[in-house]
Design a protein around this motif. Structure first.
Motif, PDB file in Angstrom:
ATOM      1  N   ARG A 301       0.855  -1.182   0.000  1.00 47.35           N
ATOM      2  CA  ARG A 301       0.000   0.000   0.000  1.00 47.35           C
ATOM      3  C   ARG A 301       0.892   1.232   0.000  1.00 47.35           C
ATOM      4  N   ASP A 353     -10.848  -2.321   2.345  1.00 44.82           N
ATOM      5  CA  ASP A 353     -10.835  -3.686   2.863  1.00 44.82           C
ATOM      6  C   ASP A 353     -11.846  -3.819   3.995  1.00 44.82           C
ATOM      7  N   ASP A 355     -11.324  -4.529   6.931  1.00 48.84           N
ATOM      8  CA  ASP A 355     -10.808  -3.959   8.176  1.00 48.84           C
ATOM      9  C   ASP A 355     -10.718  -2.428   8.116  1.00 48.84           C
ATOM     10  N   ARG A 359      -7.956  -0.757   0.061  1.00 44.26           N
ATOM     11  CA  ARG A 359      -7.603  -2.046  -0.536  1.00 44.26           C
ATOM     12  C   ARG A 359      -6.628  -1.825  -1.698  1.00 44.26           C
TER      13      ARG A 359
END
Lengths: 588, 295
Positions: A301, A353, A355, A359
């Motif tokens: 990321r 995502d 969480d 993403r």
């Protein structure tokens, strides 16, 4: 008629008084006049929980040790600190101090640097033997602790303080867990760690090193103990879905750190790739820099999503680590010449995502490959449960424990990185404390379920051992900015502790962050606002027009005399720490 | 460092159970005065709010007290200190016994009705400490204007706001060239007690302390805000904490950044009718005063 007699004996004796007369007319004090009957607002001295203490996963008694430091009462500060945490020197360095994030002073100028005060206290007591603030009388029960990381050692310490016999089982040949093997010396000097471990062991704890449960000893043998605490952490490499990870030259981040930290040397080439964005990846990179290698860190990321602590990332960048974002490895193969070839997919951020993090998805067909001598994968570890009997339940990939740290087997408790909680030292200490307190109740035959339902299970040692002076721990509110009166606070911030210059720090493993000296720490402690906790400033006493706030001689704390309190509320308004609340008289 | 609450004697000579309004600054002031001066002191009390707890049965003030008319409380200092001098000369009181004489009067009795008496006692430099309990109106009789009421302030006798300015009594007293003149505020007890101790321990002579005392009843603000209003008066620069020690002036507290006077005026009902222009004129006056104080 005798004229002077008519005037009364007082007047006659006026010139012979050795003391001055009380009042010029009649004498009578207004004790019977209960001005408290006028009151329609009722102030109550009601301490609150400082937000730093609420935020500390380890349950440190922050306000107490900071306040004691500020008043120069260092022994008292040290006792309050050690009561709740056997690792102040370690935590003062490597804990990411969530306490300071919640510090109310932050909204006024800059938060109080609690971790520097903690560290400075630990440093100033470095050469002294630890005597725990309290050791309860010997209890006739034996306990076992498996694993000697922060959770295991902390649990052993708390159990020992509570008077139990403790035996620690450690698979390796040295105690300390991740701080020993995984944290490089430039962040945590070994002598600090070993001093604090030594202090714990010196309380009379039996240690069995090199004893791996399930290999050197069967788990069933542990059941001879009255209670067992498991804290074997997370050291297992998770299955990695990249072809070629078994190639020579591919390391796991934790293994790499452990090998370097234990053996002080490791063979690496010039071109090293580090994969991952967590603290381990940063620790590996900064260790490599100190070995004279400029590593390249690849992360799937971007910087803002990196789980590593921001300050650590800055330090790594300043020291010369190269970062490349949005790259995800998918194969490693041996190069035809020397070394390895790592192929990565280019990623892009798209969506979120489950969480909550952005993403990263592959960027259609775009690839890039790197040549490297070594590839170090720092993409996380998982706990090893292979040694556990099957009666102990797991949940997903972690050990199942209830609210007080008990597993599905009654006498087995667990904490640290094995259970579902953030993986850091203060969480580990907190879970160990919670379990130690529950084990104490368990060994005394108390009904834990019942205690929990009544809210009678303490989270801290001070509550468990009844050392907190406030009457109803657990039922108090957390202090907020609006509770405080900041008119009594002067804005000042002390000189922040420095860092070693970059050119010096990359040569060796000397500690990078320097602490505060003791005088600076005392000054810094003076910045604490003591949110919600009375620090005996005396405003309520001085400003009470009715003299209704006085020190209670038995407790030594201020108390309101409702016989005379007219309920003006000045005490509540002028309390700098917000330890007084006011509500309508008779309100429930 | 020990706090004032620790250093002041614990014994209360101004007792609980008095009839002062809730939130009255006089209660705390009398507690601090009696704690600082101790039992060896005699009070000359003019007719003020403070006379109610001190002089109406049952008595809260556990020291000898001379209840006197509105004007002559400074003359009380004159008489009592003269009597002490004579009794000491005659040997009825040990010569080394230190007895503090103090007078307590409101702003009306000090600045209007008793001005001549006050000025006379100061001019004769009689030995004692005079407290002017300045709540900026005749509060005890029902909030009538006094010469100490600030401009634009509502009182029951100036319902459209007082057109005249406030009399600057401490400066008048400083002009008498007495040993000690100081302004204090109930929001700054450390400063209050320090100045009082200084006055107590000085050589015989007339000392004058002017106490800025916000009155919740008369100024129309909630009783819990007494200290807050007093503090705002100092932080806005309206009330300047200074002392004139044998003629030399020293400002004891200079706010780092003066807050706008509006912060002080807004919470008070007595200034509710003020226009922006009025507020600005007060602000200008404060700014000018501080410009003068700079040197």
């Amino acid at each position: 008629m005798n004229k002077s007699k008519a005037l009364g004996p007082d007047i006659q004796n006026l010139y012979t008084y050795s003391e001055l007369p009380i009042g010029a007319t009649a004498v009578g004090l207004p004790e019977g006049r209960e001005t408290g009957l006028w009151r329609y607002m009722r102030p109550t001295i009601e301490e609150k929980i400082p937000p730093c203490q609420e935020a500390c996963p380890a349950g440190n008694w922050i306000q107490r040790f900071v306040d004691a430091t500020a008043s120069g009462n260092l022994d008292e500060a040290w006792r309050a600190l050690k009561l709740e945490n056997p690792f102040p020197g370690v935590c003062g360095r490597v804990c990411y101090h969530p306490c300071e994030e919640s510090c109310i002073r932050k909204e006024f100028d800059v938060s109080t640097f609690i971790h520097l005060i903690e560290r400075s206290l630990a440093d100033s007591f470095f050469n002294e033997r630890l005597t725990p603030p309290i050791i309860r009388k010997k209890q006739d029960k034996k306990t076992a602790v498996v694993g000697s990381g922060p959770a295991g050692l902390a649990c052993a310490y708390f159990l020992r303080v509570l008077g139990y016999e403790v035996t620690i089982f450690e698979a390796r040949n040295e105690l300390g867990g991740i701080p020993q093997t995984g944290i490089p010396a430039y962040r945590l000097p070994k002598e600090i760690l070993n001093k604090e471990i030594g202090d714990i062991i010196a309380l009379g704890i039996e240690v069995r090193k090199g004893c791996r449960i399930g290999k050197d000893m069967d788990f069933s043998e542990l059941f001879t103990y009255d209670a067992i605490f498991l804290a074997t952490g997370a050291h297992q490499t998770p299955p990695v879905n990249i072809p070629g990870v078994t190639n020579e030259g591919v390391y796991q981040g934790m293994d790499f750190l452990a090998r370097y930290n234990m053996e002080s040397s490791i063979d690496v080439g010039e071109r090293v790739l580090v994969i991952g964005g967590g603290n381990v990846a940063i620790d590996v990179s900064r260790t490599l820099i100190r070995l004279g290698i400029q590593p390249t860190l690849l992360y799937r990321r971007t910087r803002s999503e990196m789980p590593a602590h921001s300050e650590e990332i800055d330090d790594a960048l300043a020291e010369g680590a190269r970062f490349q974002y949005l790259l995800s490895p998918f194969s490693i193969r041996k190069s035809e010449k020397t070394g390895l070839i790592l192929e990565c997919a280019k990623m892009k951020i798209q969506g979120v995502d489950p969480d909550g993090r952005p993403r990263a998805v592959p960027h259609e067909g775009k690839r890039v490959s790197f040549e490297a001598d070594q590839v170090i994968l720092a993409i996380g570890e998982v706990p090893d449960f292979s040694y556990l009997p099957k009666e102990i339940d797991l949940i997903k990939d972690l050990l199942w424990v209830n609210e007080w740290g008990q597993t599905s087997v009654e006498k087995v408790f667990a904490g640290g990185d094995m259970i579902d909680q953030p993986w850091n030292i203060s969480e580990a200490i907190g879970s160990a404390k919670r379990a130690a307190i529950a084990m104490d109740h368990f060994l005394k035959g108390d009904d834990l379920q019942n205690l929990f339902r009544q809210g009678a299970l303490a989270k801290t040692m001070r509550e468990h051992l009844d050392l907190d002076l406030s009457p109803e721990p657990g039922h108090r509110e957390v202090a907020t900015f609006n509770d405080l009166n900041l008119s009594y606070v002067r804005s000042f911030s002390s000189q922040l502790s420095g860092k070693l210059p970059t050119v010096e720090r990359i040569c060796d493993f000397r500690e990078v962050n320097s602490g505060l000296d003791l005088d600076a720490a005392i000054k810094e402690a003076g910045r604490c606002l003591s949110c919600g906790v009375c620090k005996m400033c005396g405003n309520c006493y001085l400003f009470c027009p009715d003299g209704a706030v006085q020190i209670n001689p038995t407790t030594g704390r201020y108390a309101i005399n409702y016989q005379y309190c007219k309920g003006c509320g000045i005490c509540q308004n002028e309390c700098p720490v917000g330890a007084i609340t006011i509500e309508a008289e008779g309100a429930m | 460092m020990r706090t004032l609450a620790e250093t002041l004697p614990k014994e209360e000579l101004f007792h609980s159970g008095h009839p002062l309004c809730p939130g009255c600054p006089g209660g705390m002031m009398l507690r601090w005065i009696t704690k600082t001066l101790g039992k060896n002191s005699i009070c000359s009390m003019a007719a003020t709010c403070m006379a109610l707890p001190a002089m109406v049965y049952p008595h809260s003030l556990e020291i000898p007290c001379l209840y006197i008319a509105m004007a002559p409380s400074p003359a009380g200092i004159t008489g009592v200190s003269a009597a002490i001098k004579i009794l000491k000369r005659k040997g009825r009181i040990p010569a080394d016994r230190k007895i503090s004489v103090f007078a307590l009067a409101g702003d009306g009795s000090a600045g209007d009705i008793g001005m001549a008496s006050l000025s006379g006692a100061a001019e004769r430099n009689d030995d004692g400490i005079f407290f002017c309990f300045d709540n900026e109106a005749y509060m005890n009789t029902g909030i009538q204007r006094s010469s100490s009421t600030p401009r634009f302030s509502w009182t029951t006798s100036t319902i459209k706001g007082k057109p005249e300015k406030k009399k600057d009594l401490p400066r008048i007293m400083a002009a008498h060239d007495i040993p000690y003149v100081a302004t204090v505020s109930v929001a700054y007890p450390d400063d209050f007690v320090r100045k009082l101790e200084k006055a107590r321990d000085m050589e015989p002579g007339f000392k004058y302390l002017h106490v800025h005392s916000p009155c919740p009843t008369g100024w129309r603000f909630p009783e819990s805000k007494t200290i807050e209003i007093a503090r705002l008066a100092v932080e806005t620069g309206l009330w300047i904490l200074y002392e004139v020690d044998h003629g030399s002036l020293k400002v004891n507290f200079r706010p780092e950044k003066r807050r706008p006077i509006e912060d002080y005026l807004r919470p008070q009902g007595r200034f509710r009718e003020l226009s922006q222009k009025d507020i600005q004129s007060i602000q200008d006056r404060i700014d000018n005063r501080w410009r003068d104080m700079r040197n």
